[in-house]
Design a protein around this motif. Structure first.
Motif, PDB file in Angstrom:
ATOM      1  N   GLU A  98      71.348  34.963  63.771  1.00 34.09           N
ATOM      2  CA  GLU A  98      71.059  34.003  64.703  1.00 34.09           C
ATOM      3  C   GLU A  98      72.069  33.558  65.534  1.00 34.09           C
ATOM      4  OE1 GLU A  98      68.454  30.683  63.105  1.00 34.09           O
ATOM      5  OE2 GLU A  98      68.837  29.693  64.806  1.00 34.09           O
ATOM      6  N   LYS A 112      72.166  34.236  69.685  1.00 36.95           N
ATOM      7  CA  LYS A 112      72.277  33.011  70.476  1.00 36.95           C
ATOM      8  C   LYS A 112      73.782  33.321  71.456  1.00 36.95           C
ATOM      9  CE  LYS A 112      73.605  28.189  70.443  1.00 36.95           C
ATOM     10  NZ  LYS A 112      73.761  27.073  69.649  1.00 36.95           N
ATOM     11  N   THR A 135      72.947  36.349  73.996  1.00 32.37           N
ATOM     12  CA  THR A 135      71.835  36.137  74.951  1.00 32.37           C
ATOM     13  C   THR A 135      71.803  34.880  75.707  1.00 32.37           C
ATOM     14  OG1 THR A 135      70.435  35.186  73.172  1.00 32.37           O
ATOM     15  CG2 THR A 135      70.064  37.718  73.595  1.00 32.37           C
ATOM     16  N   GLU A 136      72.565  33.941  75.208  1.00 33.07           N
ATOM     17  CA  GLU A 136      72.591  32.699  75.934  1.00 33.07           C
ATOM     18  C   GLU A 136      73.852  31.892  76.467  1.00 33.07           C
ATOM     19  OE1 GLU A 136      70.671  29.754  73.235  1.00 33.07           O
ATOM     20  OE2 GLU A 136      69.090  30.918  73.065  1.00 33.07           O
ATOM     21  N   MET A 137      74.835  32.610  75.678  1.00 35.61           N
ATOM     22  CA  MET A 137      76.404  32.177  76.202  1.00 35.61           C
ATOM     23  C   MET A 137      77.133  33.094  76.954  1.00 35.61           C
ATOM     24  SD  MET A 137      76.829  29.938  72.469  1.00 35.61           S
ATOM     25  CE  MET A 137      78.382  29.181  73.050  1.00 35.61           C
ATOM     26  N   THR A 138      78.165  32.579  77.763  1.00 34.94           N
ATOM     27  CA  THR A 138      79.140  33.443  78.354  1.00 34.94           C
ATOM     28  C   THR A 138      80.118  33.445  77.311  1.00 34.94           C
ATOM     29  OG1 THR A 138      80.477  31.615  79.302  1.00 34.94           O
ATOM     30  CG2 THR A 138      78.458  32.674  80.546  1.00 34.94           C
ATOM     31  N   GLU A 162      83.660  26.383  72.859  1.00 37.80           N
ATOM     32  CA  GLU A 162      82.864  25.903  71.614  1.00 37.80           C
ATOM     33  C   GLU A 162      84.060  26.117  70.562  1.00 37.80           C
ATOM     34  OE1 GLU A 162      80.397  24.444  72.009  1.00 37.80           O
ATOM     35  OE2 GLU A 162      79.310  23.967  69.916  1.00 37.80           O
ATOM     36  N   SER A 212      71.378  42.821  75.208  1.00 40.31           N
ATOM     37  CA  SER A 212      72.367  42.138  76.004  1.00 40.31           C
ATOM     38  C   SER A 212      73.123  42.932  76.986  1.00 40.31           C
ATOM     39  CB  SER A 212      72.877  41.230  75.074  1.00 40.31           C
ATOM     40  OG  SER A 212      73.786  41.715  74.436  1.00 40.31           O
TER      41      SER A 212
END
Lengths: 152, 615
Positions: free
Chosen positions: B140, B144, B147-150, B157, B266
């Motif tokens: 998961e 994430k 698909t959602e983060m550069t 992070e 992606s």
């Protein structure tokens, strides 16, 4: 599997040398590499024979001498040492009648040291071929050797 | 279909060594014979932690924790527990200090203080099933991320989480990735160092064997962040099971499109290859490791350039260790703030420690950084066995140092350990009790480093050997006080001038034992006495004739026939034959054998006596 079949498995990039040497060695009942093996590997990767020899002698798991049908890797890590590894090691030497690095005359066992087998929780430990044995003592190693001798 | 009971039997390296496989096969046989295969779900898992208790097994939903199983326990467990619902008391884990039968895993003190993050799924899932991993939010985090983060956001992070590399040096993971990303280059690599750090540490093996997908996922996230499309796992050849499970996991991940081209659609592509070592400890050093992956002798090279600039085949390469990578998905899923809330100010998150040596509960434990050594040893480890006194722990193996009893309340984090002259290393904690000779331990570690030195640079190859010879002299009772100064000066020179981490840290065990146990060194030198009764030349085994009952047990067990005496007669040990192996002490039923002074001391004393007489 014969040598040519093993060689064919590996693309000619020299990064595959370690894996090829493992394979060539495992193909022999007495787990060792002959001069022809090293030459074949050198030819296959277009490397100087000295380079291949250098690699084969750097790593402790390769042997240029015939070994036993079973290779015993006795763990010499600090945890094993502390938990009585020394006297278990001596017992092994006595039972087999060989020193570390040597092979029994009947080519049944080779006794080697390993830097750490990573089962420190059950120290002292050893590995015979792919099988790990832990919490060893004098009696236990004797019975393990006995049962392996009987297996054949 | 959900089955009535889940039976998880440990298939970790240690439990396999105590024949968990035979127990599992017996269960398969009995369950089949009794027609229970549809009701009971038998799963072989990775390491559950308490290795000393193996083979271990947990039964859910009630959580009964079984230990030290043999094939003979299988029938009664199936009969009593699986059929009649009464846990088989005889093999449930009894807490050693309380001697109270505990029925649930969470009530066992060994587990109570632990916080499992990296090891959360080890021992809970079938490591060969990607479905079980996915059911536990597996992949998961990767989904994430891609698909959602550069990549920048992922690195940010990681920096915020404060995670530091678990391989030994404690370099911040986010920073390493930042350097890797910043490096110019079309081809970049991510490498997982699975050559396991110090001997005495075995968490990497447990993770690879118990939860291989977590490492794959961590590598994929790292690769996405730095812009790599290829990864290598370098694993030591001593871990065939880890390699097998990892290969199986890679195959499953590829089949599901979690590795390969265009992951999660992606545009990100990534794949991993496993490379096996061939028995060279130095290959845990990152530059040696890269040489080995390239198919060369595993010899280190000077740094800089660092791998992040010039790594594999000269391309930028980021190297992280197994435990570091396995934690990454949790950081992404739960957030950097969550991770940073665990641990101390400068050491964040949880750490897996491998307890071994003279401690009741050996095995793997995962605790928040900053827990004290006392909590680790006594609350979790169950203390020292056989009523012996604690002397010290050795952390970081041959690169680390010892922590004596006086520092029991030190929090275990990177800074505190370094301040004491020990290091975190990869988390091996070897417990030493009063029967351990610290000079002998130091000598042993040096012996190890001498053996494993690659021989490239003189300080390590020659210097360590010289240090070792000095220690040997001291252990034989032939040392001089000036040898201690020589040892110290050699140690500092070797640390300053060696090429790689192996040589730079190898003198640490000597320096740290000299710091905390100088009195033991001095006893060896000045009095030819080994206070712990270990150094062979400084002790002898003696039969107390007033206690000996002439049972011949000692004579029969002696491997070198050094003990003489007929049945019912007092026995004697010939010190010139005796190898001081100690087997007679163990065998004597009336404790008539004790450790006396060694030959060197006796010689000195008799000379003294002779001198006094002639004067």
């Amino acid at each position: 599997m014969d040598r040519d079949a093993i060689l064919r498995k590996y693309p000619p990039q020299s990064e595959n040398l370690l894996a090829l040497l493992h394979d060539l060695q495992d193909a022999r009942e007495l787990h060792y590499l002959t001069e022809e093996d090293l030459r074949a590997a050198a030819d296959h990767f277009h490397l100087p024979l000295s380079f291949v020899h250098g690699v084969a002698t750097f790593y402790t798991m390769y042997s240029l001498q015939p070994r036993g049908r079973h290779v015993i890797r006795f763990c010499q890590s600090p945890a094993c040492h502390l938990m009585g590894g020394v006297s278990v090691g001596k017992t092994l030497q006595k039972l087999l009648g060989v020193d570390f690095g040597e092979t029994t005359p009947d080519h049944e066992f080779t006794l080697e040291m390993s830097s750490c087998l990573g089962v420190c929780g059950v120290a002292p430990a050893m590995m015979v071929d792919d099988r790990v044995y832990g919490n060893l003592d004098e009696e236990k190693v004797a019975s393990i050797l006995e049962s392996i001798r009987r297996e054949k | 279909m959900k089955k009535r009971l889940d039976v998880l039997i440990c298939g970790g390296g240690a439990c396999l060594s105590s024949h968990s496989q035979d127990v599992k096969n017996k269960f398969i046989e009995v369950l089949k014979a009794k027609g229970l295969t549809d009701e009971i779900n038998l799963v072989e898992t990775g390491c559950m932690g308490p290795c000393e208790m193996g083979p271990v097994m947990v039964v859910y939903p009630d959580g009964s924790f079984y230990v030290q199983l043999t094939e003979n326990d299988v029938e009664p467990i199936v009969e009593e527990h699986f059929l009649k619902g009464r846990p088989y008391q005889k093999k449930l884990w009894a807490a050693p200090e309380a001697r109270k039968i505990v029925e649930e895993k969470r009530q066992v003190p060994f587990f109570e203080k632990q916080q499992k993050v990296v090891l959360a799924l080890c021992g809970k899932i079938d490591p060969e099933s990607v479905d079980e991993y996915i059911a536990n939010r597996g992949y998961e985090a990767l989904g994430k991320v891609v698909t959602e983060m550069t990549p920048e956001a992922v690195i940010e992070e990681m920096l915020k989480s404060g995670q530091r590399g678990r391989g030994g040096a404690g370099f911040p993971t986010g920073l390493k990735w930042k350097f890797g990303k910043a490096s110019e280059g079309k081809q970049k690599y991510i490498v997982c160092n699975a050559d396991e750090g110090d001997p005495g540490a075995f968490m990497d093996r447990a993770v690879l064997e118990g939860d291989p997908h977590s490492v794959i996922e961590g590598m994929a996230i790292a690769a996405y962040s730095i812009g790599a499309d290829k990864g290598f796992v370098y694993c030591r050849a001593e871990y065939p099971l880890a390699i097998k499970r990892l290969e199986a996991a890679l195959k499953q991940a590829r089949a599901m499109g979690l590795l390969g081209k265009n992951i999660f659609e992606s545009g990100f592509s990534f794949d991993i290859e496993v490379r096996m070592g061939a028995g060279a400890f130095v290959c845990g050093e990152e530059t040696a490791l890269m040489a080995s992956i390239e198919g060369k002798r595993g010899q280190p090279r000077p740094k800089p350039p660092f791998p992040a600039q010039k790594g594999l085949w000269g391309h930028p390469t980021v190297i992280n260790n197994v435990e570091t990578l396995a934690a990454i998905r949790h950081i992404i899923l739960n957030g950097a703030d969550w991770y940073a809330s665990i641990g101390t100010e400068k050491s964040k998150g949880t750490k897996v420690f491998a307890l071994s040596g003279k401690v009741v509960n050996t095995g793997l434990v995962e605790v928040p950084m900053g827990i004290t050594l006392r909590e680790l040893l006594y609350d979790i480890g169950g203390g020292i066995p056989n009523g012996k006194k604690f002397k010290a722990v050795q952390t970081g193996g041959p690169s680390g140092g010892c922590i004596p009893a006086a520092h029991m309340d030190t929090p275990l984090d990177y800074e505190s350990l370094t301040k004491l002259g020990a290091i975190m290393g990869s988390g091996g904690v070897i417990v030493l009790d009063e029967d351990t000779c610290m000079v002998n331990v130091a000598k042993f570690f040096l012996e190890f480093s001498v053996e494993e030195s690659c021989g490239q640079c003189a300080p390590c190859r020659i210097g360590l050997k010289q240090m070792h010879d000095l220690l040997e002299k001291i252990c034989e009772g032939k040392g001089k006080m000036e040898d201690l100064d020589l040892l110290e000066s050699l140690a500092h020179t070797i640390k300053a001038t060696s090429l790689c981490g192996l040589g730079q840290t190898a003198p640490n065990p000597v320096l740290s034992t000299m710091k905390y146990f100088r009195d033991e060194y001095e006893a060896h030198i000045k009095e030819q006495r080994c206070p712990a009764g270990v150094c062979k030349d400084l002790i002898s085994y003696v039969v107390d004739e007033s206690k000996c009952i002439g049972c011949t047990a000692c004579a029969r067990t002696c491997p070198v026939s050094a003990i003489s005496g007929a049945p019912k007669q007092k026995h004697r040990i010939d010190p010139s034959i005796c190898t001081r192996c100690g087997s007679c002490i163990v065998k004597c039923p009336v404790k008539a054998i004790y450790i006396g002074p060694g030959a060197v001391k006796r010689e000195v004393e008799s000379k003294k006596l002779h001198l006094e007489k002639t004067l």
